[in-house]
Design a protein around this motif. Structure first.
Motif, PDB file in Angstrom:
ATOM      1  N   PRO A 196     -19.420   1.290 -35.690  1.00 56.40           N
ATOM      2  CA  PRO A 196     -18.184   0.887 -35.031  1.00 56.40           C
ATOM      3  C   PRO A 196     -18.085  -0.638 -35.016  1.00 56.40           C
ATOM      4  CG  PRO A 196     -19.843   1.277 -33.394  1.00 56.40           C
ATOM      5  CD  PRO A 196     -20.499   1.549 -34.747  1.00 56.40           C
ATOM      6  N   SER A 197     -17.144  -1.160 -34.279  1.00 52.64           N
ATOM      7  CA  SER A 197     -17.054  -2.610 -34.098  1.00 52.64           C
ATOM      8  C   SER A 197     -16.777  -2.906 -32.634  1.00 52.64           C
ATOM      9  CB  SER A 197     -15.934  -3.202 -34.969  1.00 52.64           C
ATOM     10  OG  SER A 197     -14.679  -2.668 -34.592  1.00 52.64           O
ATOM     11  N   GLU A 198     -17.255  -4.060 -32.172  1.00 50.82           N
ATOM     12  CA  GLU A 198     -16.931  -4.478 -30.811  1.00 50.82           C
ATOM     13  C   GLU A 198     -15.440  -4.759 -30.688  1.00 50.82           C
ATOM     14  OE1 GLU A 198     -18.727  -4.292 -28.307  1.00 50.82           O
ATOM     15  OE2 GLU A 198     -20.833  -4.476 -28.890  1.00 50.82           O
ATOM     16  N   THR A 199     -14.850  -5.351 -31.736  1.00 51.10           N
ATOM     17  CA  THR A 199     -13.429  -5.650 -31.709  1.00 51.10           C
ATOM     18  C   THR A 199     -12.625  -4.408 -32.052  1.00 51.10           C
ATOM     19  OG1 THR A 199     -13.509  -6.385 -34.020  1.00 51.10           O
ATOM     20  CG2 THR A 199     -13.792  -8.068 -32.308  1.00 51.10           C
ATOM     21  N   LYS A 200     -11.539  -4.221 -31.331  1.00 57.38           N
ATOM     22  CA  LYS A 200     -10.701  -3.040 -31.527  1.00 57.38           C
ATOM     23  C   LYS A 200      -9.238  -3.432 -31.443  1.00 57.38           C
ATOM     24  CE  LYS A 200     -14.314  -0.138 -29.566  1.00 57.38           C
ATOM     25  NZ  LYS A 200     -15.201  -1.289 -29.267  1.00 57.38           N
ATOM     26  N   ALA A 201      -8.426  -2.750 -32.211  1.00 61.09           N
ATOM     27  CA  ALA A 201      -6.991  -3.005 -32.190  1.00 61.09           C
ATOM     28  C   ALA A 201      -6.400  -2.540 -30.868  1.00 61.09           C
ATOM     29  CB  ALA A 201      -6.321  -2.277 -33.354  1.00 61.09           C
ATOM     30  N   ASP A 202      -5.369  -3.239 -30.412  1.00 59.50           N
ATOM     31  CA  ASP A 202      -4.650  -2.834 -29.206  1.00 59.50           C
ATOM     32  C   ASP A 202      -3.634  -1.749 -29.529  1.00 59.50           C
ATOM     33  OD1 ASP A 202      -5.897  -4.684 -27.481  1.00 59.50           O
ATOM     34  OD2 ASP A 202      -4.553  -6.281 -28.146  1.00 59.50           O
ATOM     35  N   GLY A 203      -3.161  -1.104 -28.472  1.00 49.07           N
ATOM     36  CA  GLY A 203      -2.012  -0.220 -28.596  1.00 49.07           C
ATOM     37  C   GLY A 203      -2.291   1.082 -29.312  1.00 49.07           C
ATOM     38  N   GLY A 204      -1.266   1.556 -29.985  1.00 51.63           N
ATOM     39  CA  GLY A 204      -1.315   2.852 -30.657  1.00 51.63           C
ATOM     40  C   GLY A 204      -0.055   3.631 -30.351  1.00 51.63           C
ATOM     41  N   ASP A 205       0.218   4.635 -31.166  1.00 56.55           N
ATOM     42  CA  ASP A 205       1.406   5.454 -30.943  1.00 56.55           C
ATOM     43  C   ASP A 205       1.063   6.929 -30.774  1.00 56.55           C
ATOM     44  OD1 ASP A 205       0.674   6.095 -33.508  1.00 56.55           O
ATOM     45  OD2 ASP A 205       2.451   5.227 -34.461  1.00 56.55           O
ATOM     46  N   GLY A 206      -0.233   7.201 -30.558  1.00 56.98           N
ATOM     47  CA  GLY A 206      -0.660   8.577 -30.359  1.00 56.98           C
ATOM     48  C   GLY A 206      -0.717   8.956 -28.895  1.00 56.98           C
ATOM     49  N   ALA A 207      -0.756  10.246 -28.624  1.00 52.81           N
ATOM     50  CA  ALA A 207      -0.858  10.753 -27.256  1.00 52.81           C
ATOM     51  C   ALA A 207      -2.182  10.303 -26.628  1.00 52.81           C
ATOM     52  CB  ALA A 207      -0.773  12.277 -27.271  1.00 52.81           C
ATOM     53  N   PRO A 208      -2.260  10.279 -25.301  1.00 53.70           N
ATOM     54  CA  PRO A 208      -3.518   9.886 -24.649  1.00 53.70           C
ATOM     55  C   PRO A 208      -4.701  10.739 -25.097  1.00 53.70           C
ATOM     56  CG  PRO A 208      -1.725   9.909 -23.064  1.00 53.70           C
ATOM     57  CD  PRO A 208      -1.179  10.508 -24.336  1.00 53.70           C
ATOM     58  N   LEU A 209      -5.863  10.229 -24.849  1.00 53.18           N
ATOM     59  CA  LEU A 209      -7.109  10.860 -25.295  1.00 53.18           C
ATOM     60  C   LEU A 209      -7.213  12.311 -24.849  1.00 53.18           C
ATOM     61  CD1 LEU A 209      -9.956  10.630 -26.568  1.00 53.18           C
ATOM     62  CD2 LEU A 209     -10.764   9.813 -24.334  1.00 53.18           C
ATOM     63  N   ASP A 210      -7.485  13.167 -25.806  1.00 50.77           N
ATOM     64  CA  ASP A 210      -7.749  14.589 -25.570  1.00 50.77           C
ATOM     65  C   ASP A 210      -9.022  14.916 -26.336  1.00 50.77           C
ATOM     66  OD1 ASP A 210      -7.860  17.322 -25.365  1.00 50.77           O
ATOM     67  OD2 ASP A 210      -6.014  17.708 -26.481  1.00 50.77           O
ATOM     68  N   LEU A 211     -10.105  15.132 -25.622  1.00 52.41           N
ATOM     69  CA  LEU A 211     -11.377  15.375 -26.293  1.00 52.41           C
ATOM     70  C   LEU A 211     -11.308  16.561 -27.241  1.00 52.41           C
ATOM     71  CD1 LEU A 211     -14.006  14.743 -23.456  1.00 52.41           C
ATOM     72  CD2 LEU A 211     -13.175  13.160 -25.206  1.00 52.41           C
ATOM     73  N   ASP A 212     -10.467  17.520 -26.934  1.00 55.39           N
ATOM     74  CA  ASP A 212     -10.367  18.698 -27.796  1.00 55.39           C
ATOM     75  C   ASP A 212      -9.728  18.376 -29.143  1.00 55.39           C
ATOM     76  OD1 ASP A 212     -11.558  20.367 -25.960  1.00 55.39           O
ATOM     77  OD2 ASP A 212      -9.662  20.945 -25.026  1.00 55.39           O
ATOM     78  N   SER A 213      -9.125  17.198 -29.268  1.00 52.44           N
ATOM     79  CA  SER A 213      -8.527  16.802 -30.544  1.00 52.44           C
ATOM     80  C   SER A 213      -9.533  16.108 -31.453  1.00 52.44           C
ATOM     81  CB  SER A 213      -7.340  15.860 -30.303  1.00 52.44           C
ATOM     82  OG  SER A 213      -7.782  14.578 -29.860  1.00 52.44           O
ATOM     83  N   LEU A 214     -10.727  15.849 -30.945  1.00 51.77           N
ATOM     84  CA  LEU A 214     -11.733  15.128 -31.723  1.00 51.77           C
ATOM     85  C   LEU A 214     -12.600  16.088 -32.529  1.00 51.77           C
ATOM     86  CD1 LEU A 214     -12.973  12.508 -29.091  1.00 51.77           C
ATOM     87  CD2 LEU A 214     -11.055  12.319 -30.698  1.00 51.77           C
ATOM     88  N   SER A 215     -13.097  15.603 -33.636  1.00 50.69           N
ATOM     89  CA  SER A 215     -14.060  16.371 -34.426  1.00 50.69           C
ATOM     90  C   SER A 215     -15.377  16.474 -33.664  1.00 50.69           C
ATOM     91  CB  SER A 215     -14.287  15.687 -35.775  1.00 50.69           C
ATOM     92  OG  SER A 215     -13.073  15.514 -36.468  1.00 50.69           O
ATOM     93  N   PHE A 216     -16.242  17.351 -34.115  1.00 48.41           N
ATOM     94  CA  PHE A 216     -17.540  17.594 -33.491  1.00 48.41           C
ATOM     95  C   PHE A 216     -17.365  17.951 -32.008  1.00 48.41           C
ATOM     96  CE2 PHE A 216     -18.031  14.451 -36.912  1.00 48.41           C
ATOM     97  CZ  PHE A 216     -18.887  15.140 -37.755  1.00 48.41           C
ATOM     98  N   PRO A 217     -16.611  19.020 -31.712  1.00 50.92           N
ATOM     99  CA  PRO A 217     -16.324  19.377 -30.314  1.00 50.92           C
ATOM    100  C   PRO A 217     -17.564  19.696 -29.497  1.00 50.92           C
ATOM    101  CG  PRO A 217     -15.709  21.158 -31.804  1.00 50.92           C
ATOM    102  CD  PRO A 217     -16.002  19.965 -32.663  1.00 50.92           C
ATOM    103  N   GLU A 218     -18.673  20.001 -30.156  1.00 45.92           N
ATOM    104  CA  GLU A 218     -19.906  20.266 -29.408  1.00 45.92           C
ATOM    105  C   GLU A 218     -20.385  19.030 -28.636  1.00 45.92           C
ATOM    106  OE1 GLU A 218     -21.264  19.509 -33.755  1.00 45.92           O
ATOM    107  OE2 GLU A 218     -19.470  20.169 -32.666  1.00 45.92           O
ATOM    108  N   LEU A 219     -19.858  17.863 -28.981  1.00 45.67           N
ATOM    109  CA  LEU A 219     -20.216  16.640 -28.273  1.00 45.67           C
ATOM    110  C   LEU A 219     -19.366  16.399 -27.026  1.00 45.67           C
ATOM    111  CD1 LEU A 219     -20.661  14.146 -31.275  1.00 45.67           C
ATOM    112  CD2 LEU A 219     -22.429  15.450 -30.079  1.00 45.67           C
ATOM    113  N   ASN A 220     -18.342  17.217 -26.816  1.00 47.65           N
ATOM    114  CA  ASN A 220     -17.401  16.949 -25.722  1.00 47.65           C
ATOM    115  C   ASN A 220     -18.042  16.902 -24.336  1.00 47.65           C
ATOM    116  OD1 ASN A 220     -15.254  16.524 -27.399  1.00 47.65           O
ATOM    117  ND2 ASN A 220     -14.338  18.549 -27.104  1.00 47.65           N
ATOM    118  N   PRO A 221     -18.966  17.792 -23.985  1.00 52.48           N
ATOM    119  CA  PRO A 221     -19.575  17.672 -22.653  1.00 52.48           C
ATOM    120  C   PRO A 221     -20.272  16.326 -22.459  1.00 52.48           C
ATOM    121  CG  PRO A 221     -19.990  19.839 -23.562  1.00 52.48           C
ATOM    122  CD  PRO A 221     -19.390  19.026 -24.678  1.00 52.48           C
TER     123      PRO A 221
END
Length: 250
Positions: A7-32
């Motif tokens: 990853p990087s320490e620096t990150k872009a601001d903003g975005g046009d996607g819906a708020p974070l939903d862990l179920d939308s991420l890959s590797f769902p076994e990591l969600n807990p």
């Protein structure tokens, strides 16, 4: 093929996607574990969080970003992370199939696919989030345990090899035995070498782009020699230093 980026320490601001939903991420076994780490981070007051993140009061915008973790807009991970490696990767010019071969290691999310939607946040592999009570604050490595390694082991064999470009503390969060790793060294005028620090990210970005674009030819059974061949097409000098390890000489 799956290419795991740091990853990087620096990150872009903003975005046009819906708020974070862990179920939308890959590797769902990591969600807990993702939720537990996020909850522990957000339970800190500002002063404690500042210390855990190793930032000064001048960087309190990073704390504000964490406070908005569940409400802020998201964007694909490969666009959220910025800096030298991601400039060289130039993800905006890659098609969906190519992007599907890329993933990013993360202290907060463990590992996400390039197109997974994530918000801006601040948490590093070297951070220690204290728990209530007098016990010593656990490291991120301790918090993740073997979960990231298990998730990477679960990558379908049909995807081919895992090329692990993470470095330092991020690699220790979830090393994958058998993954192909890459070291970057510079050649000095006297013929000796030294490990490249900052600009190793640039060369890894170039390599990641080339590998992702060639991924259709790098299926199951691909080894370090085939990876070296692709790296060589970028003009980089490549040495095979082990069964699963390469060195880029720059």
């Amino acid at each position: 093929m799956l290419i795991v980026l740091p990853p990087s320490e620096t990150k872009a601001d903003g975005g046009d996607g819906a708020p974070l939903d862990l179920d939308s991420l890959s590797f769902p076994e990591l969600n807990p574990r993702r939720r537990a780490i996020a909850d522990a981070l957000l339970a800190l007051d500002d002063t404690t969080m500042r210390g855990a993140l190793g930032i000064s009061p001048k960087m309190d915008a990073e704390i504000a970003a964490n406070r908005e973790l569940w409400h802020a807009p998201t964007m694909p991970a490969v666009r959220r992370y910025t800096g030298v490696l991601y400039d060289a990767l130039d993800a905006d010019t890659l098609d969906a199939t190519t992007l599907s071969r890329l993933a990013v290691g993360s202290a907060l999310f463990g590992i996400v696919r390039a197109t997974d939607p994530i918000p801006r946040y601040r948490l590093s592999a070297g951070s220690k989030i204290p728990d209530p009570g007098p016990s010593k604050a656990p490291t991120m490595k301790a918090r993740w345990g073997g979960d990231i390694t298990a998730a990477l082991k679960g990558v379908t064999p049909a995807e081919g090899p895992v090329v692990d470009l993470r470095s330092g503390a991020y690699l220790t969060l979830g090393p994958l035995p058998g993954a192909i790793t890459v070291r970057v060294e510079s050649l000095r005028e006297d013929g000796t070498r030294k490990v490249v620090s900052h600009f190793n990210k640039h060369y890894k970005g170039i390599l990641a782009r080339a590998l992702a674009q060639a991924g259709h030819d790098l299926g199951p059974g691909t080894g370090a020699d085939e990876i070296a061949d692709v790296a060589g097409t970028t003009g980089l000098t490549v040495e095979i230093t082990g069964r699963t390890s390469l060195t880029l000489v720059v």
